[in-house]
Design a protein around this motif. Structure first.
Motif, PDB file in Angstrom:
ATOM      1  N   UNK A 120      -4.830  -1.061   9.396  1.00 55.17           N
ATOM      2  CA  UNK A 120      -3.605  -1.356   9.211  1.00 55.17           C
ATOM      3  C   UNK A 120      -2.767  -1.526   7.901  1.00 55.17           C
ATOM      4  N   UNK A 121      -2.158  -0.614   7.842  1.00 50.96           N
ATOM      5  CA  UNK A 121      -1.556  -0.517   6.336  1.00 50.96           C
ATOM      6  C   UNK A 121      -0.157  -1.237   6.407  1.00 50.96           C
ATOM      7  N   UNK A 122       0.105  -2.330   5.862  1.00 46.66           N
ATOM      8  CA  UNK A 122       1.126  -3.176   6.168  1.00 46.66           C
ATOM      9  C   UNK A 122       2.423  -2.678   5.170  1.00 46.66           C
ATOM     10  N   UNK A 123       3.231  -1.788   5.942  1.00 45.24           N
ATOM     11  CA  UNK A 123       4.391  -1.195   5.141  1.00 45.24           C
ATOM     12  C   UNK A 123       5.505  -2.188   4.997  1.00 45.24           C
ATOM     13  N   UNK A 124       5.692  -2.421   3.840  1.00 45.48           N
ATOM     14  CA  UNK A 124       6.898  -3.236   3.414  1.00 45.48           C
ATOM     15  C   UNK A 124       8.198  -2.430   3.551  1.00 45.48           C
ATOM     16  N   UNK A 125       8.131  -1.175   3.516  1.00 50.23           N
ATOM     17  CA  UNK A 125       9.591  -0.549   3.714  1.00 50.23           C
ATOM     18  C   UNK A 125       9.921  -0.496   5.082  1.00 50.23           C
ATOM     19  N   UNK A 126       8.897  -0.570   6.364  1.00 47.91           N
ATOM     20  CA  UNK A 126       9.483  -0.759   7.470  1.00 47.91           C
ATOM     21  C   UNK A 126       9.979  -2.329   7.822  1.00 47.91           C
ATOM     22  N   UNK A 166       2.167  -6.564  -9.148  1.00 47.95           N
ATOM     23  CA  UNK A 166       2.744  -5.291  -9.736  1.00 47.95           C
ATOM     24  C   UNK A 166       2.259  -5.114 -11.218  1.00 47.95           C
ATOM     25  N   UNK A 167       1.579  -3.953 -11.583  1.00 44.82           N
ATOM     26  CA  UNK A 167       1.359  -3.851 -12.891  1.00 44.82           C
ATOM     27  C   UNK A 167       1.582  -2.373 -13.261  1.00 44.82           C
ATOM     28  N   UNK A 168       1.831  -2.052 -14.801  1.00 44.28           N
ATOM     29  CA  UNK A 168       2.137  -0.797 -15.086  1.00 44.28           C
ATOM     30  C   UNK A 168       1.269   0.294 -14.276  1.00 44.28           C
ATOM     31  N   UNK A 169       2.011   1.458 -14.138  1.00 47.80           N
ATOM     32  CA  UNK A 169       1.551   2.499 -13.586  1.00 47.80           C
ATOM     33  C   UNK A 169       1.479   2.533 -12.012  1.00 47.80           C
ATOM     34  N   UNK A 170       2.142   1.467 -11.296  1.00 52.71           N
ATOM     35  CA  UNK A 170       2.305   1.206  -9.814  1.00 52.71           C
ATOM     36  C   UNK A 170       1.095   0.724  -9.564  1.00 52.71           C
ATOM     37  N   UNK A 171       0.318  -0.217 -10.285  1.00 47.68           N
ATOM     38  CA  UNK A 171      -1.148  -0.615  -9.596  1.00 47.68           C
ATOM     39  C   UNK A 171      -0.804  -2.171  -9.415  1.00 47.68           C
ATOM     40  N   UNK A 172      -1.440  -2.711  -8.545  1.00 49.28           N
ATOM     41  CA  UNK A 172      -1.667  -4.080  -7.997  1.00 49.28           C
ATOM     42  C   UNK A 172      -2.892  -4.686  -8.401  1.00 49.28           C
ATOM     43  N   UNK A 173      -2.690  -6.090  -7.889  1.00 52.25           N
ATOM     44  CA  UNK A 173      -3.832  -6.911  -8.299  1.00 52.25           C
ATOM     45  C   UNK A 173      -5.423  -6.666  -7.511  1.00 52.25           C
ATOM     46  N   UNK A 174      -5.041  -5.887  -6.579  1.00 53.98           N
ATOM     47  CA  UNK A 174      -6.084  -5.537  -5.869  1.00 53.98           C
ATOM     48  C   UNK A 174      -6.862  -4.060  -6.031  1.00 53.98           C
ATOM     49  N   UNK A 175      -8.001  -4.032  -6.063  1.00 53.08           N
ATOM     50  CA  UNK A 175      -8.434  -2.526  -6.093  1.00 53.08           C
ATOM     51  C   UNK A 175      -8.325  -2.033  -4.515  1.00 53.08           C
ATOM     52  N   UNK A 176      -7.360  -1.351  -4.678  1.00 46.30           N
ATOM     53  CA  UNK A 176      -7.070  -1.026  -3.259  1.00 46.30           C
ATOM     54  C   UNK A 176      -7.850  -0.106  -2.338  1.00 46.30           C
ATOM     55  N   UNK A 177      -8.429   0.847  -2.878  1.00 43.69           N
ATOM     56  CA  UNK A 177      -9.558   1.686  -2.086  1.00 43.69           C
ATOM     57  C   UNK A 177     -10.566   1.107  -1.844  1.00 43.69           C
ATOM     58  N   UNK A 178     -11.209   0.070  -2.744  1.00 44.98           N
ATOM     59  CA  UNK A 178     -12.391  -0.538  -2.769  1.00 44.98           C
ATOM     60  C   UNK A 178     -12.175  -1.287  -1.531  1.00 44.98           C
ATOM     61  N   UNK A 230      -0.073  -1.945   0.488  1.00 46.95           N
ATOM     62  CA  UNK A 230      -0.042  -1.136  -0.748  1.00 46.95           C
ATOM     63  C   UNK A 230       0.888  -1.519  -1.602  1.00 46.95           C
ATOM     64  N   UNK A 231       0.639  -0.850  -3.001  1.00 46.00           N
ATOM     65  CA  UNK A 231       1.655  -1.186  -4.054  1.00 46.00           C
ATOM     66  C   UNK A 231       2.087   0.316  -4.535  1.00 46.00           C
ATOM     67  N   UNK A 232       3.355   0.497  -4.504  1.00 45.56           N
ATOM     68  CA  UNK A 232       4.400  -0.582  -4.688  1.00 45.56           C
ATOM     69  C   UNK A 232       5.212  -0.705  -3.309  1.00 45.56           C
ATOM     70  N   UNK A 233       4.844  -0.154  -2.302  1.00 43.90           N
ATOM     71  CA  UNK A 233       5.758  -0.134  -1.096  1.00 43.90           C
ATOM     72  C   UNK A 233       5.097  -1.321  -0.155  1.00 43.90           C
ATOM     73  N   UNK A 234       4.338  -2.147  -0.554  1.00 43.42           N
ATOM     74  CA  UNK A 234       4.021  -3.533   0.430  1.00 43.42           C
ATOM     75  C   UNK A 234       5.017  -4.537   0.296  1.00 43.42           C
TER      76      UNK A 234
END
Length: 282
Positions: free
Chosen positions: A7-13, A234-246, A256-260
């Motif tokens: 379940x990808x938690x879509x912040x835009x929705x 939220x960090x430079x390069x649209x990277x979050x604090x979590x290693x998303x894929x891992x 996801x980041x940045x749309x979470x």
């Protein structure tokens, strides 16, 4: 998971749903001659802060709200900043005040936050606002923590009885989201830079909230199978604090980041400003 799918938690929705609910409230206020107004204060010329302020202003305009932008030089003193805040406190056309964080180092940021009237503290940065949040009756809890709770509610992810681990203890994110999760009947562990064996604590979590300000800090093998992962970084390069894929490999749900969390934070700020307009009037 939904039918075995992540379940990808879509912040835009979530944000769109919140804004849709605000449209009627804004229309009714305008029928009374009141246009909700958010005043944003930007001290200095930090490009990231300027971008955030512009995004908030654009979001206001799209909903038919007013955005008042106050820009002060980087050399502004604490006293001058507080004076500007007090003017906005007295301005009946202003319903919410947001001081963009961070301010230049020479400014006493806490003193500036405390100068914001509680009735206009729509970003939940004052000590009184924090205390009200801790007791569970704040009109305007800190926006990012409130956004996290809104995402969990929108996707009907259970909180009661779950073990939540929050990584970070800032007064406008880690601490308030910890207390909000506690008030929602989670068992909460708040971790920070001096926490021993952080990975072991995260591995016990049903809900992980990453708010540490370090790119890809949370590793995939820290995540318990089936855990919900909320990345508030939220960090430079649209990277979050979590290693998303891992982390996605073990998580049942993840932002996801940045749309979470980000879009919901802005929607929460608008919601608080509309609520303040309803309470304060014109």
């Amino acid at each position: 998971m939904v039918n075995g799918e992540k379940l990808i938690l879509d912040g835009n929705a979530v944000a769109d749903s919140m804004k849709l609910q605000l449209e009627g409230r804004i229309k009714r206020l305008k029928e009374r001659g009141i246009t909700p107004c958010l005043a944003t204060i930007l001290v200095g010329d930090d490009p990231s802060s300027a971008t955030y302020v512009r995004m908030k202003g654009n979001a206001c305009k799209r909903l038919g709200m007013t955005s008042m932008r106050v820009e002060l030089s980087a050399s502004t003193t604490t006293e001058a900043l507080i004076a500007a805040i007090r003017e906005l406190n007295e301005d009946r056309s202003v319903h919410g005040i947001l001081l963009q964080h961070p301010v230049p180092h020479h400014i006493d940021e806490r003193a500036a936050f405390e100068a914001i009237a509680i009735a206009k503290d729509v970003d939940g940065v004052t000590a009184v606002g924090y205390a009200q949040n801790a007791f569970g009756y704040a009109d305007y809890p800190s926006c990012t923590p409130a956004a996290i709770m809104a995402i969990l509610a929108y996707y009907q992810l259970p909180i009661g009885g779950k073990h939540a681990v929050v990584i970070g203890r800032s007064p406008i994110l880690g601490k308030p989201v910890s207390v909000m999760l506690l008030n929602a009947d989670a068992t909460v562990t708040t971790c920070h830079s001096r926490t021993s064996d952080l990975a072991a604590l995260v591995r016990m979590a049903d809900i992980v909230v990453a708010a540490v300000g370090k790119p890809k800090f949370v590793q995939g093998d820290w995540i318990k199978p089936g855990a919900v992962v909320i990345d508030a970084g939220y960090n430079p390069g649209n990277v979050g604090d979590v290693d998303y894929e891992a982390c996605l490999a073990n998580a049942s749900a993840i932002t996801p980041v940045p749309t979470g969390v980000g879009p919901v934070t802005i929607a929460t700020l608008l919601k608080h400003t509309v609520h303040a307009a309803e309470k304060l009037g014109g």
